[in-house]
Enzyme design. Structure first.
Site, PDB file in Angstrom:
ATOM      1  N   PRO A 158       0.827  -1.234   0.126  1.00 18.24           N
ATOM      2  CG  PRO A 158      -0.158  -1.189   2.262  1.00 18.24           C
ATOM      3  CD  PRO A 158       0.617  -2.182   1.230  1.00 18.24           C
ATOM      4  CG  ASN A 159      -0.447   4.359   1.378  1.00 16.00           C
ATOM      5  OD1 ASN A 159      -1.341   4.766   0.866  1.00 16.00           O
ATOM      6  ND2 ASN A 159      -0.345   3.775   2.414  1.00 16.00           N
ATOM      7  NE  ARG A 213       4.353   6.660   1.100  1.00 15.81           N
ATOM      8  CZ  ARG A 213       4.316   5.266   1.595  1.00 15.81           C
ATOM      9  NH1 ARG A 213       4.869   4.177   1.265  1.00 15.81           N
ATOM     10  NH2 ARG A 213       4.252   5.157   3.028  1.00 15.81           N
ATOM     11  CE1 TYR A 215       9.164   5.172   2.491  1.00 17.37           C
ATOM     12  CE2 TYR A 215       7.356   6.626   2.825  1.00 17.37           C
ATOM     13  CZ  TYR A 215       7.967   5.517   3.305  1.00 17.37           C
ATOM     14  OH  TYR A 215       7.506   4.819   4.714  1.00 17.37           O
ATOM     15  CG  ASN A 226       8.573  -2.101   0.110  1.00 16.38           C
ATOM     16  OD1 ASN A 226       7.926  -2.313   1.285  1.00 16.38           O
ATOM     17  ND2 ASN A 226       9.067  -1.044  -0.210  1.00 16.38           N
ATOM     18  CB  ALA A 277       1.615   0.064   6.286  1.00 16.73           C
ATOM     19  CD  GLU A 296      11.435  -7.504   5.304  1.00 20.92           C
ATOM     20  OE1 GLU A 296      12.262  -8.162   6.010  1.00 20.92           O
ATOM     21  OE2 GLU A 296      10.635  -6.641   6.076  1.00 20.92           O
ATOM     22  CG  HIS A 336      11.115  -2.422   4.119  1.00 21.33           C
ATOM     23  ND1 HIS A 336       9.924  -2.464   4.116  1.00 21.33           N
ATOM     24  CD2 HIS A 336      11.551  -3.539   4.923  1.00 21.33           C
ATOM     25  CE1 HIS A 336       9.441  -3.504   4.589  1.00 21.33           C
ATOM     26  NE2 HIS A 336      10.436  -4.102   5.137  1.00 21.33           N
ATOM     27  NE  ARG A 386      10.140   5.766   8.553  1.00 20.11           N
ATOM     28  CZ  ARG A 386       9.352   5.861   7.534  1.00 20.11           C
ATOM     29  NH1 ARG A 386       9.400   4.698   6.478  1.00 20.11           N
ATOM     30  NH2 ARG A 386       8.242   6.237   7.764  1.00 20.11           N
TER      31      ARG A 386
END
Ligand code: DQA
Length: 144
Positions: free
Chosen positions: A9-10, A17, A22, A73, A76, A97, A99, A106
């Site tokens: 998502p996103n 964003r 990012y 990825n 969230a 994975e 990111h 974070r």
């Protein structure tokens, strides 16, 4: 060799964003980057993005018997989705994975990765280059 690249998502809003986290490049820029890298590595890629957890689970299930590796990825859903973890475990396809940001630097809630528990490797905080590293990692472990 065929690799499925899944984005959660996103990530379709890259470039819009939280640019300080990012970056300025768009999701289309990311797809171009992944396609170029895959061509250099001589691997075939299939690209999938969804904002919906179930659709991500479906994509993982449908990869069974069709692809040799998954780059994911989960965005969230990384930090919440046992369904995605279970789907990755169910199909047993080697998964890596990725990111864009360094999730461990974070908020605390980003420090847990359920999906990561079913992945053989994680690349975090490398921006787009994390996808290239993941593709290369899977390509190089290809059985000869
Ligand atoms: C992300 C990190 C996640 O914590 C976040 O929810 C995202 C993107 C990353 O690529 O850095 O949406 O997966």
């Amino acid at each position: 060799m065929k690799i499925l690249v899944i984005n959660g998502p996103n990530l379709n809003l890259l470039g819009l964003r939280e640019r300080e986290i990012y970056g300025n490049e768009s999701y289309e820029d990311l797809l171009d980057y992944i396609r170029r890298t895959a061509a250099e590595l001589g691997v075939e890629v299939e690209l999938f993005q969804s904002n919906h957890e179930g659709a991500l689970v479906d994509a993982i299930q449908q990869a069974y018997g069709r692809v040799d590796g998954i780059v994911i990825n989960p965005a969230a859903y990384t930090h919440t989705s046992i369904a995605i973890l279970d789907a990755l475990k169910a199909v047993s396809i080697p998964a890596v994975e990725v990111h864009l940001s360094d999730v461990l630097q974070r908020e605390d809630f980003r420090h847990i990765s359920y999906a990561g528990m079913a992945c053989i490797k994680t690349f975090s905080g490398m921006g787009f280059a994390g996808y290239a590293a993941a593709l290369r990692f899977l390509a190089e472990r290809r059985p000869s």
